[in-house]
Design a protein around this motif. Structure first.
Motif, mmCIF file in Angstrom:
data_model
loop_
_atom_site.group_PDB
_atom_site.id
_atom_site.type_symbol
_atom_site.label_atom_id
_atom_site.label_comp_id
_atom_site.label_asym_id
_atom_site.label_seq_id
_atom_site.Cartn_x
_atom_site.Cartn_y
_atom_site.Cartn_z
ATOM 1 N N ALA A 1 -5.742 -9.107 19.967
ATOM 2 C CA ALA A 1 -5.302 -9.154 18.573
ATOM 3 C C ALA A 1 -6.310 -8.485 17.645
ATOM 4 O O ALA A 1 -5.937 -7.790 16.690
ATOM 5 C CB ALA A 1 -5.077 -10.604 18.150
ATOM 6 N N SER A 2 -7.603 -8.664 17.933
ATOM 7 C CA SER A 2 -8.642 -8.079 17.088
ATOM 8 C C SER A 2 -8.605 -6.557 17.131
ATOM 9 O O SER A 2 -8.675 -5.882 16.100
ATOM 10 C CB SER A 2 -10.023 -8.576 17.540
ATOM 11 N N ILE A 3 -8.486 -5.997 18.330
ATOM 12 C CA ILE A 3 -8.502 -4.547 18.478
ATOM 13 C C ILE A 3 -7.221 -3.923 17.941
ATOM 14 O O ILE A 3 -7.255 -2.921 17.216
ATOM 15 C CB ILE A 3 -8.736 -4.167 19.951
ATOM 16 N N VAL A 4 -6.076 -4.520 18.262
ATOM 17 C CA VAL A 4 -4.802 -3.993 17.751
ATOM 18 C C VAL A 4 -4.765 -4.092 16.229
ATOM 19 O O VAL A 4 -4.276 -3.187 15.542
ATOM 20 C CB VAL A 4 -3.615 -4.737 18.383
ATOM 21 N N GLY A 5 -5.304 -5.183 15.682
ATOM 22 C CA GLY A 5 -5.365 -5.327 14.228
ATOM 23 C C GLY A 5 -6.191 -4.228 13.584
ATOM 24 O O GLY A 5 -5.835 -3.704 12.520
ATOM 25 N N GLY A 6 -7.300 -3.850 14.231
ATOM 26 C CA GLY A 6 -8.111 -2.750 13.713
ATOM 27 C C GLY A 6 -7.383 -1.431 13.771
ATOM 28 O O GLY A 6 -7.503 -0.596 12.853
ATOM 29 N N TRP A 7 -6.625 -1.210 14.828
ATOM 30 C CA TRP A 7 -5.836 0.025 14.927
ATOM 31 C C TRP A 7 -4.787 0.099 13.812
ATOM 32 O O TRP A 7 -4.565 1.161 13.231
ATOM 33 C CB TRP A 7 -5.157 0.096 16.285
ATOM 34 N N SER B 1 -13.002 3.949 17.839
ATOM 35 C CA SER B 1 -14.053 3.792 18.842
ATOM 36 C C SER B 1 -15.068 2.742 18.391
ATOM 37 O O SER B 1 -15.544 1.941 19.211
ATOM 38 C CB SER B 1 -14.756 5.128 19.101
ATOM 39 N N ALA B 2 -15.402 2.723 17.086
ATOM 40 C CA ALA B 2 -16.316 1.699 16.586
ATOM 41 C C ALA B 2 -15.711 0.311 16.748
ATOM 42 O O ALA B 2 -16.383 -0.624 17.204
ATOM 43 C CB ALA B 2 -16.655 1.970 15.118
ATOM 44 N N ILE B 3 -14.452 0.170 16.388
ATOM 45 C CA ILE B 3 -13.784 -1.124 16.520
ATOM 46 C C ILE B 3 -13.748 -1.573 17.979
ATOM 47 O O ILE B 3 -14.146 -2.699 18.319
ATOM 48 C CB ILE B 3 -12.351 -1.052 15.957
ATOM 49 N N THR B 4 -13.299 -0.697 18.854
ATOM 50 C CA THR B 4 -13.093 -1.077 20.246
ATOM 51 C C THR B 4 -14.406 -1.304 20.976
ATOM 52 O O THR B 4 -14.620 -2.358 21.594
ATOM 53 C CB THR B 4 -12.277 0.001 20.980
ATOM 54 N N TYR B 5 -15.307 -0.339 20.915
ATOM 55 C CA TYR B 5 -16.552 -0.458 21.679
ATOM 56 C C TYR B 5 -17.448 -1.567 21.147
ATOM 57 O O TYR B 5 -18.078 -2.292 21.926
ATOM 58 C CB TYR B 5 -17.293 0.883 21.682
ATOM 59 N N LEU B 6 -17.525 -1.719 19.814
ATOM 60 C CA LEU B 6 -18.374 -2.771 19.264
ATOM 61 C C LEU B 6 -17.787 -4.160 19.538
ATOM 62 O O LEU B 6 -18.525 -5.108 19.823
ATOM 63 C CB LEU B 6 -18.570 -2.560 17.765
#
Length: 242
Positions: free
Chosen positions: A112-118, A155-160
């Motif tokens: 949910a966190s990563i999809v929300g950032g996308w 990339s910042a959202i996902t990798y971090l």
């Protein structure tokens, strides 16, 4: 840990592991993004943006990037690390690992966190709707608007986010720092390749980094808040990986 090259980590770790310190960093990133986006919207960054993009191409032929012949191909390989297919596969692999390790709630939270950032990135792109650079030919294909850079932000959202998750499983502070450092380096490399390939202005990439960092920090605060209020999540976080 009181002596040696890792001594400086004590103060930094104390700041960024407390909710108040994290929230202050989130606010700083948000304010930085607001200021930068206003400068971009007013066109104040356009001149320096175009100069930097042009400086990465040969004067006799703007279609040819500076550097050895293999650098452009390497940049295309590295930039794919910030693309949707690679990030989707990586996210699916990590969430799959969490499911296999019976950390179901953690897996859902990460997804949910990563999809929300996308989704946030897509909304910001539609809001600003900045055209792609036209001063040099693009060295890779593009499919959306320019500000903020999707590759830099995603990339910042996902990798971090994933780096922070893996750091929770590490016992030693130096391992945590290593994981987060790798996540930062990957994000920086992806963003730099976008400028080198001529598909983003430097301000696009900077905006993507700042917005991505803000989201990753916000997610970290949310994760700790939810974990404190959820005995099931606390139990998952403390359970050893089998």
């Amino acid at each position: 840990m009181s002596r040696g090259p890792w001594r400086w980590l004590s103060g930094w770790d104390a700041m960024v592991t407390r909710p108040l310190g994290l929230l202050l960093l989130v606010v700083a990133c948000v304010l930085g993004f607001v200021v930068l986006s206003d400068e971009v919207h007013e066109g104040d960054t356009q001149d320096i943006d175009e100069r930097i993009v042009r400086s990465l191409r040969r004067e006799e032929d703007p279609a040819l990037p500076r550097g050895p012949w293999w650098l452009a191909e390497t940049a295309r390989d590295v930039t794919s690390l910030g693309g949707f297919p690679v990030l989707s596969l990586l996210t699916a692999a990590v969430c799959g690992f969490l499911v296999v390790a019976r950390r179901y709630r953690t897996s859902l939270f990460v997804l949910a966190s990563i999809v929300g950032g996308w989704i946030l990135n897509a909304l910001l792109k539609n809001l600003f709707h900045r055209p792609r650079p036209s001063v040099v030919p693009h060295l890779t294909e593009t499919m959306s608007t320019s500000f903020p850079s999707g590759h830099a932000m995603l990339s910042a959202i996902t990798y971090l986010t994933l780096g922070a998750l893996l750091a929770q499983f590490a016992e030693h502070r130096r391992v945590k720092v290593y994981l987060l450092t790798v996540a930062l380096i990957l994000s920086v490399l992806v963003g730099c390749t976008r400028v080198y390939l001529g598909v983003h202005y430097p301000s696009d990439v900077l905006g993507g980094w700042v917005a991505g960092l803000a989201w990753a920090l916000f997610v970290t605060v949310a994760a700790r808040t939810v974990r404190r209020r959820s005995p099931a999540l606390r139990e998952e976080a403390q359970r050893p990986v089998e």
